[in-house]
Design a protein around this motif. Structure first.
Motif, PDB file in Angstrom:
ATOM      1  N   LEU A   1      43.979  41.972  35.267  1.00  0.00           N
ATOM      2  CA  LEU A   1      44.431  41.039  34.241  1.00  0.00           C
ATOM      3  C   LEU A   1      45.944  41.148  34.042  1.00  0.00           C
ATOM      4  O   LEU A   1      46.644  40.136  33.999  1.00  0.00           O
ATOM      5  N   LEU A   2      46.443  42.366  33.938  1.00  0.00           N
ATOM      6  CA  LEU A   2      47.893  42.559  33.782  1.00  0.00           C
ATOM      7  C   LEU A   2      48.652  42.011  34.985  1.00  0.00           C
ATOM      8  O   LEU A   2      49.647  41.302  34.834  1.00  0.00           O
ATOM      9  N   CYS A   3      48.169  42.315  36.166  1.00  0.00           N
ATOM     10  CA  CYS A   3      48.799  41.820  37.394  1.00  0.00           C
ATOM     11  C   CYS A   3      48.741  40.295  37.435  1.00  0.00           C
ATOM     12  O   CYS A   3      49.726  39.633  37.778  1.00  0.00           O
TER      13      CYS A   3
ATOM     14  N   CYS B   1      51.259  34.947  36.981  1.00  0.00           N
ATOM     15  CA  CYS B   1      50.652  33.660  36.616  1.00  0.00           C
ATOM     16  C   CYS B   1      51.584  32.471  36.849  1.00  0.00           C
ATOM     17  O   CYS B   1      51.161  31.436  37.363  1.00  0.00           O
ATOM     18  N   CYS B   2      52.833  32.606  36.456  1.00  0.00           N
ATOM     19  CA  CYS B   2      53.776  31.486  36.603  1.00  0.00           C
ATOM     20  C   CYS B   2      54.038  31.154  38.074  1.00  0.00           C
ATOM     21  O   CYS B   2      54.136  29.986  38.446  1.00  0.00           O
ATOM     22  N   CYS B   3      54.139  32.192  38.897  1.00  0.00           N
ATOM     23  CA  CYS B   3      54.431  31.988  40.322  1.00  0.00           C
ATOM     24  C   CYS B   3      53.238  31.410  41.079  1.00  0.00           C
ATOM     25  O   CYS B   3      53.405  30.694  42.066  1.00  0.00           O
TER      26      CYS B   3
ATOM     27  N   LEU C   1      35.727  48.265  33.464  1.00  0.00           N
ATOM     28  CA  LEU C   1      36.800  47.701  32.648  1.00  0.00           C
ATOM     29  C   LEU C   1      38.213  48.123  33.046  1.00  0.00           C
ATOM     30  O   LEU C   1      39.113  47.280  33.020  1.00  0.00           O
ATOM     31  N   PRO C   2      38.467  49.376  33.413  1.00  0.00           N
ATOM     32  CA  PRO C   2      39.847  49.707  33.805  1.00  0.00           C
ATOM     33  C   PRO C   2      40.351  48.864  34.978  1.00  0.00           C
ATOM     34  O   PRO C   2      41.511  48.443  34.991  1.00  0.00           O
ATOM     35  N   VAL C   3      39.495  48.593  35.940  1.00  0.00           N
ATOM     36  CA  VAL C   3      39.875  47.753  37.088  1.00  0.00           C
ATOM     37  C   VAL C   3      40.166  46.335  36.612  1.00  0.00           C
ATOM     38  O   VAL C   3      41.159  45.722  37.021  1.00  0.00           O
TER      39      VAL C   3
ATOM     40  N   SER D   1      46.394  33.555  40.129  1.00  0.00           N
ATOM     41  CA  SER D   1      46.320  35.018  40.132  1.00  0.00           C
ATOM     42  C   SER D   1      45.328  35.543  39.096  1.00  0.00           C
ATOM     43  O   SER D   1      44.995  36.727  39.092  1.00  0.00           O
ATOM     44  N   LEU D   2      44.821  34.682  38.241  1.00  0.00           N
ATOM     45  CA  LEU D   2      43.832  35.118  37.238  1.00  0.00           C
ATOM     46  C   LEU D   2      42.393  35.018  37.748  1.00  0.00           C
ATOM     47  O   LEU D   2      41.477  35.524  37.117  1.00  0.00           O
ATOM     48  N   TRP D   3      42.197  34.370  38.899  1.00  0.00           N
ATOM     49  CA  TRP D   3      40.831  34.218  39.436  1.00  0.00           C
ATOM     50  C   TRP D   3      40.142  35.549  39.727  1.00  0.00           C
ATOM     51  O   TRP D   3      38.935  35.684  39.462  1.00  0.00           O
ATOM     52  N   PRO D   4      40.847  36.559  40.267  1.00  0.00           N
ATOM     53  CA  PRO D   4      40.156  37.842  40.475  1.00  0.00           C
ATOM     54  C   PRO D   4      39.598  38.430  39.180  1.00  0.00           C
ATOM     55  O   PRO D   4      38.513  39.007  39.169  1.00  0.00           O
ATOM     56  N   VAL D   5      40.305  38.236  38.077  1.00  0.00           N
ATOM     57  CA  VAL D   5      39.828  38.744  36.782  1.00  0.00           C
ATOM     58  C   VAL D   5      38.552  38.025  36.365  1.00  0.00           C
ATOM     59  O   VAL D   5      37.589  38.645  35.904  1.00  0.00           O
ATOM     60  N   VAL D   6      38.531  36.715  36.560  1.00  0.00           N
ATOM     61  CA  VAL D   6      37.344  35.926  36.219  1.00  0.00           C
ATOM     62  C   VAL D   6      36.148  36.419  37.035  1.00  0.00           C
ATOM     63  O   VAL D   6      35.049  36.633  36.496  1.00  0.00           O
ATOM     64  N   CYS D   7      36.360  36.628  38.329  1.00  0.00           N
ATOM     65  CA  CYS D   7      35.273  37.100  39.208  1.00  0.00           C
ATOM     66  C   CYS D   7      34.822  38.504  38.824  1.00  0.00           C
ATOM     67  O   CYS D   7      33.617  38.790  38.806  1.00  0.00           O
ATOM     68  N   LEU D   8      35.764  39.385  38.519  1.00  0.00           N
ATOM     69  CA  LEU D   8      35.400  40.741  38.123  1.00  0.00           C
ATOM     70  C   LEU D   8      34.632  40.752  36.803  1.00  0.00           C
ATOM     71  O   LEU D   8      33.688  41.528  36.636  1.00  0.00           O
TER      72      LEU D   8
END
Length: 113
Positions: free
Chosen positions: A34-36, A41-43, A27-29, A48-55
């Protein structure tokens, strides 16, 4: 007469500790990504949210494999089955994952086919 099997408190605590250790490791990773991802996200138009989905999928698979291992190690012998299940939160429209403990059906082993 019904046979009642119980899980020893030590075994239950060990199983829950293993699940918590897996979550503590992952979870910490996930939160950092998620924060990053939210900051960028706008740029990146949301990419940039795909890594969170995969993790999150990887963490969920790790918990499912751990529960499979626990089931094979102990709980199936006791007629129980632990599984990860998604359900709607009672207080909001969000979804959450919970561990369900189900009873396995008893098969009549002395009845002919």
């Amino acid at each position: 007469s019904a046979l009642v099997l119980q899980v020893a408190p030590e075994e239950f605590k060990t199983s829950i500790s293993r699940v918590n250790a897996c979550l503590r490791k992952n979870l910490p990773v996930n939160v950092k990504w998620l924060l990053c991802g939210c900051l960028c996200c706008c740029c990146t138009l949301g990419c940039s949210l795909w890594p969170v989905v995969c993790l999150n999928k990887r963490t969920r698979r790790s918990i499912q494999k751990l529960l499979e291992w626990e089931n094979n190690r102990l709980y199936h012998k006791l007629g129980l089955h632990w599984k990860l299940s998604k359900r709607k939160c009672e207080t909001s429209n969000m979804m959450e994952y919970v561990i369900l403990i189900e009873f396995l059906p008893k098969y009549p082993i002395f009845r002919p086919d």
